[in-house]
Design an enzyme around this catalytic site. Structure first.
Site, PDB file in Angstrom:
ATOM      1  N   SER A   1     -10.215  -0.327   6.935  1.00 36.65           N
ATOM      2  CA  SER A   1      -9.610  -0.283   5.597  1.00 36.65           C
ATOM      3  C   SER A   1      -8.876  -1.524   5.121  1.00 36.65           C
ATOM      4  O   SER A   1      -8.429  -1.559   3.984  1.00 36.65           O
ATOM      5  CB  SER A   1      -8.663   0.902   5.494  1.00 36.65           C
ATOM      6  OG  SER A   1      -9.413   2.065   5.324  1.00 36.65           O
TER       7      SER A   1
ATOM      8  N   SER B   1      -9.890   2.246   2.807  1.00 45.91           N
ATOM      9  CA  SER B   1      -8.959   2.986   1.970  1.00 45.91           C
ATOM     10  C   SER B   1      -7.977   2.102   1.201  1.00 45.91           C
ATOM     11  O   SER B   1      -7.374   2.570   0.244  1.00 45.91           O
ATOM     12  CB  SER B   1      -8.168   3.970   2.833  1.00 45.91           C
ATOM     13  OG  SER B   1      -7.354   3.260   3.754  1.00 45.91           O
TER      14      SER B   1
ATOM     15  N   LYS C   1       0.868  -1.181   0.000  1.00 47.11           N
ATOM     16  CA  LYS C   1       0.000   0.000   0.000  1.00 47.11           C
ATOM     17  C   LYS C   1       0.902   1.226   0.000  1.00 47.11           C
ATOM     18  O   LYS C   1       1.938   1.237   0.699  1.00 47.11           O
ATOM     19  CB  LYS C   1      -0.908  -0.033   1.236  1.00 47.11           C
ATOM     20  CG  LYS C   1      -1.912   1.118   1.320  1.00 47.11           C
ATOM     21  CD  LYS C   1      -2.838   0.968   2.534  1.00 47.11           C
ATOM     22  CE  LYS C   1      -3.883   2.084   2.608  1.00 47.11           C
ATOM     23  NZ  LYS C   1      -4.801   1.941   3.751  1.00 47.11           N
TER      24      LYS C   1
HETATM   25  N1  GLN Z   1     -13.462   4.560   6.253  1.00 43.20           N
HETATM   26  C1  GLN Z   1     -12.777   4.954   7.428  1.00 43.20           C
HETATM   27  C2  GLN Z   1     -12.304   6.377   7.293  1.00 43.20           C
HETATM   28  O1  GLN Z   1     -12.585   6.963   6.333  1.00 43.20           O
HETATM   29  C3  GLN Z   1     -11.633   4.032   7.723  1.00 43.20           C
HETATM   30  C4  GLN Z   1     -10.437   4.261   6.896  1.00 43.20           C
HETATM   31  C5  GLN Z   1      -9.267   3.421   7.317  1.00 43.20           C
HETATM   32  O2  GLN Z   1      -9.430   2.393   7.964  1.00 43.20           O
HETATM   33  N2  GLN Z   1      -8.072   3.867   6.954  1.00 43.20           N
HETATM   34  O3  GLN Z   1     -11.676   6.915   8.129  1.00 43.20           O
END
Ligand code: GLN
Length: 484
Positions: free
Chosen positions: A175, A151, A76
Site C-alpha cells: 500500500s 490502500s 494517512k
Molecule cells: N492490497 C493489499 C490488501 O488489500 C495490501 C493493502 C495494504 O498494504 N495495506 O490487503
C-alpha cells in the site's frame, strides 16, 4: 511555491523566502479546490493546520527551527493524531477523535512539520484501489477515471497532485509502493519494525509498516529520518541504532548488482509496464549497475499465504470495534449481542466484513492447521527465497503491479481479481523486507508505471541511493499531472 519537493520547500523556509503560514495557506486553498474532483482527503481542519503553522514560524523566529520546521505534510488517516478525527477510511470510526498521537505523528510534530489534513484510504487499509473507502474513491490525478491505487491512494494522489510535498502511508501488502507506482511518485516501505506502529490503526500487525510517499527518493530518505526510530510502546519496534537514510545518496552506482527475478517478468506482466521497466534498467546500467537474473521460485504462493495471514490478523485486530468503547454504535438494539452485531454490521464495509469472515474461518478449530499454519510455513519459505535471491545481488528490481492503474469500477465486484494485482508486492511484506517504488514512465493508456527496488533488511539507505541516482539522470519524478 506549492509544487516543490520536501527538500526545496525546507530550503525556502530556511532562507526566509516563505513562511509556514504562507505555505499552509497556499496548500489549503489548493487542497480545498481539488477536493470535489480528487477526493484525496477525509478531513481538512484549517484552524488546526494554521495553528501548527504559526507555531512553526514562531519557533523559527526564536531561532529554534529544525531542518524541516514549517514544511507542510499530510497524514494517512490511519495514524492517530490528538484532536484530529481519525477514521481509517471506515464508517466505524467516523466519529472518532483521537485523544493521543501515534509514534509517527509525534515524530513529525517534533520535527516541526505542519499537518495539512488527513488522506483518504481504503477502509482499514484493505484494498488496492481506494475504492473500499467509506468516504468515496480517490481519483488518480493523472486520469480522473482511474484508481490511484491503494490502500494509501489518498497519500499518493496528494503528492502527485502537488497538494503536499510529502505524505505518510502504510504498507501491509503493497500500500505504499503500489499507489506510488499508480500515481507516478516515489514511496518507501521500510524494513518491518523500524517505524513505530504505536497509534497506527492495526490491520495485520505482523505485516503493517509505515513509511513516506514523496516526489523523490531523496525526500523519502529525509522523511524516513523523521519517521523511523525505536518505540517501546510497540512490542515489535526494533531497538537498532538510529541511521541517516540519506547518507549514501551522493554515491555513484558503479558495481551495483540488480537482480531480476525471472518469475516477475513472465506471463501476466503487461507489455507496456515491462517496456518501461526495461528502459529504466537500461538507464541503471548506464549508471554502472549490472543486471543479473535471479529466481524467486515460490512467488505465486505469496497471494494465498498473504490472503490467509492478513485476514487472520485483521479478524483479531478488528474485534475491538464492538460499539462499546469507541466508534460506531447502532442506535437501536435489543440486548448486548444484538448491539455488537448491529454496530459491526452497520460500521464495517463489505471488504472488511469479507476479511473478518475469512480470518475467523482460517483461525477456527479444525481449519487452523490446514490454512493458517500452512500459510505461516509458506511465509518462511518465501523469506528464504528472498535471502537466496539477495545473496546473488544487492537489490532486486520488480514491477509494482502487473498493469498500470485500472479504471474505477473495473474490478469492483471481483475481489479475487483485485487480490491478484498484489502479486509483486506481497512477498516483501511477508519477508519483512524494505522496498522503494519510483516512477519509470507511462503505459499505453497514459497512466504512470512504477518500478520497485527491494533490498535486504535495513538496506533503506542503499535503496534511496539507487533510486536517487536514477532520478538524477532521469526526469520521470518531475512530471506532474496538468492540474498540479
Ligand atoms: N492490497 C493489499 C490488501 O488489500 C495490501 C493493502 C495494504 O498494504 N495495506 O490487503
Amino acid at each position: 511555491m506549492t509544487t516543490h519537493t520536501l527538500k526545496h520547500t525546507a530550503e525556502l523556509l530556511a532562507t526566509g523566502k516563505t513562511s509556514a503560514v504562507e505555505l499552509a495557506t497556499a496548500y489549503l486553498a489548493k487542497i480545498e479546490a481539488s477536493q470535489p474532483t480528487l477526493n484525496a482527503f477525509i478531513t481538512i481542519d484549517r484552524d488546526k493546520t494554521l495553528a501548527m503553522a504559526r507555531d512553526a514560524d514562531a519557533l523559527r523566529a526564536a531561532g529554534h527551527a529544525g531542518a524541516l520546521t514549517g514544511v507542510p505534510m499530510v497524514h494517512k488517516d490511519i495514524f492517530c493524531a490528538e484532536g484530529w478525527r481519525t477514521t481509517c477510511g471506515s464508517k466505524m470510526l467516523d466519529n472518532f477523535v483521537s485523544p493521543y498521537d501515534a509514534g509517527v505523528v509525534e515524530r513529525c510534530k517534533a520535527a516541526g512539520l505542519v499537518t495539512l489534513g488527513r488522506a483518504n484510504m481504503d477502509e482499514f487499509a484493505m484494498g488496492s484501489s481506494n475504492e473500499n473507502s467509506a468516504y468515496g474513491p480517490v481519483k488518480n490525478p493523472w486520469d480522473l477515471t482511474a484508481v490511484p491505487g491503494g490502500s494509501s491512494g489518498g497519500s499518493a494522489a496528494v503528492v502527485a497532485a502537488r497538494l503536499a510535498p510529502v505524505a505518510t502511508a502504510t504498507d501491509t501488502g503493497g500500500s505504499i509502493r503500489q499507489p506510488a507506482g499508480f500515481c507516478g511518485v516515489t514511496g518507501l516501505k521500510p524494513t518491518y519494525g523500524i517505524v513505530s506502529r504505536y497509534g497506527m490503526v492495526a490491520y495485520a500487525s505482523s505485516l503493517d509498516q509505515g513509511g513516506p510517499i514523496a516526489q523523490t527518493a531523496e525526500d523519502c530518505a529525509l522523511m524516513l529520518n523523521v519517521m523511523a526510530g525505536f518505540d517501546e510502546r510497540d512490542s515489535t519496534s526494533l531497538d537498532v541504532a538510529k541511521e541517516d537514510y540519506s547518507r549514501d545518496l551522493a554515491k555513484p552506482l558503479a558495481g551495483l548488482r540488480i537482480g531480476l527475478p525471472k518469475e516477475y517478468f513472465g506471463a501476466g506482466l503487461a507489455s507496456d509496464v515491462a517496456a518501461a521497466i526495461e528502459a529504466a534498467l537500461a538507464e541503471y546500467k548506464k549508471l554502472g549497475a549490472e543486471v543479473v537474473e535471479i529466481s524467486l521460485p515460490r512467488t505465486e504462493l505469496a497471494i494465498p499465504a498473504y490472503y490467509v495471514i492478513a485476514p487472520a490478523e485483521a479478524s483479531s485486530n478488528l474485534s475491538r470495534f464492538d460499539g462499546v468503547r469507541y466508534g460506531h454504535r447502532a442506535s437501536e438494539y435489543d440486548d448486548l449481542i444484538d448491539m455488537y452485531e448491529k454496530s459491526r454490521a452497520e460500521g464495517f464495509g463489505w471488504e472488511t466484513k469479507r476479511r473478518i469472515l475469512t480470518g475467523t474461518y482460517v483461525l477456527s478449530h479444525g481449519y487452523y492447521d490446514a490454512y493458517y499454519l500452512k500459510a505461516q510455513k509458506v511465509r518462511r519459505l518465501l523469506a528464504e527465497d528472498f535471502q537466496k535471491g539477495l545473496a546473488q545481488c544487492d537489490v532486486i528490481a520488480a514491477p509494482v503491479a502487473p498493469t498500470t492503474a485500472w479504471t474505477i469500477g473495473a474490478k469492483g465486484d471481483d475481489p479475487v481479481a483485485m487480490y491478484l494485482e498484489d502479486i509483486y508486492t506481497l512477498g516483501v511484506n511477508l519477508a519483512g523486507l524494505p522496498g522503494i517504488a519510483h516512477p519509470v514512465g507511462f503505459g499505453s493508456n497514459g497512466r504512470p508505471v512504477g518500478m520497485q527496488l527491494i533490498g535486504n533488511y535495513f538496506a533503506e539507505a542503499k535503496l534511496c541511493q539507487a533510486a536517487h541516482q536514477f532520478q538524477l539522470a532521469t526526469d520521470w519524478h518531475t512530471r506532474a499531472p496538468q492540474e498540479a
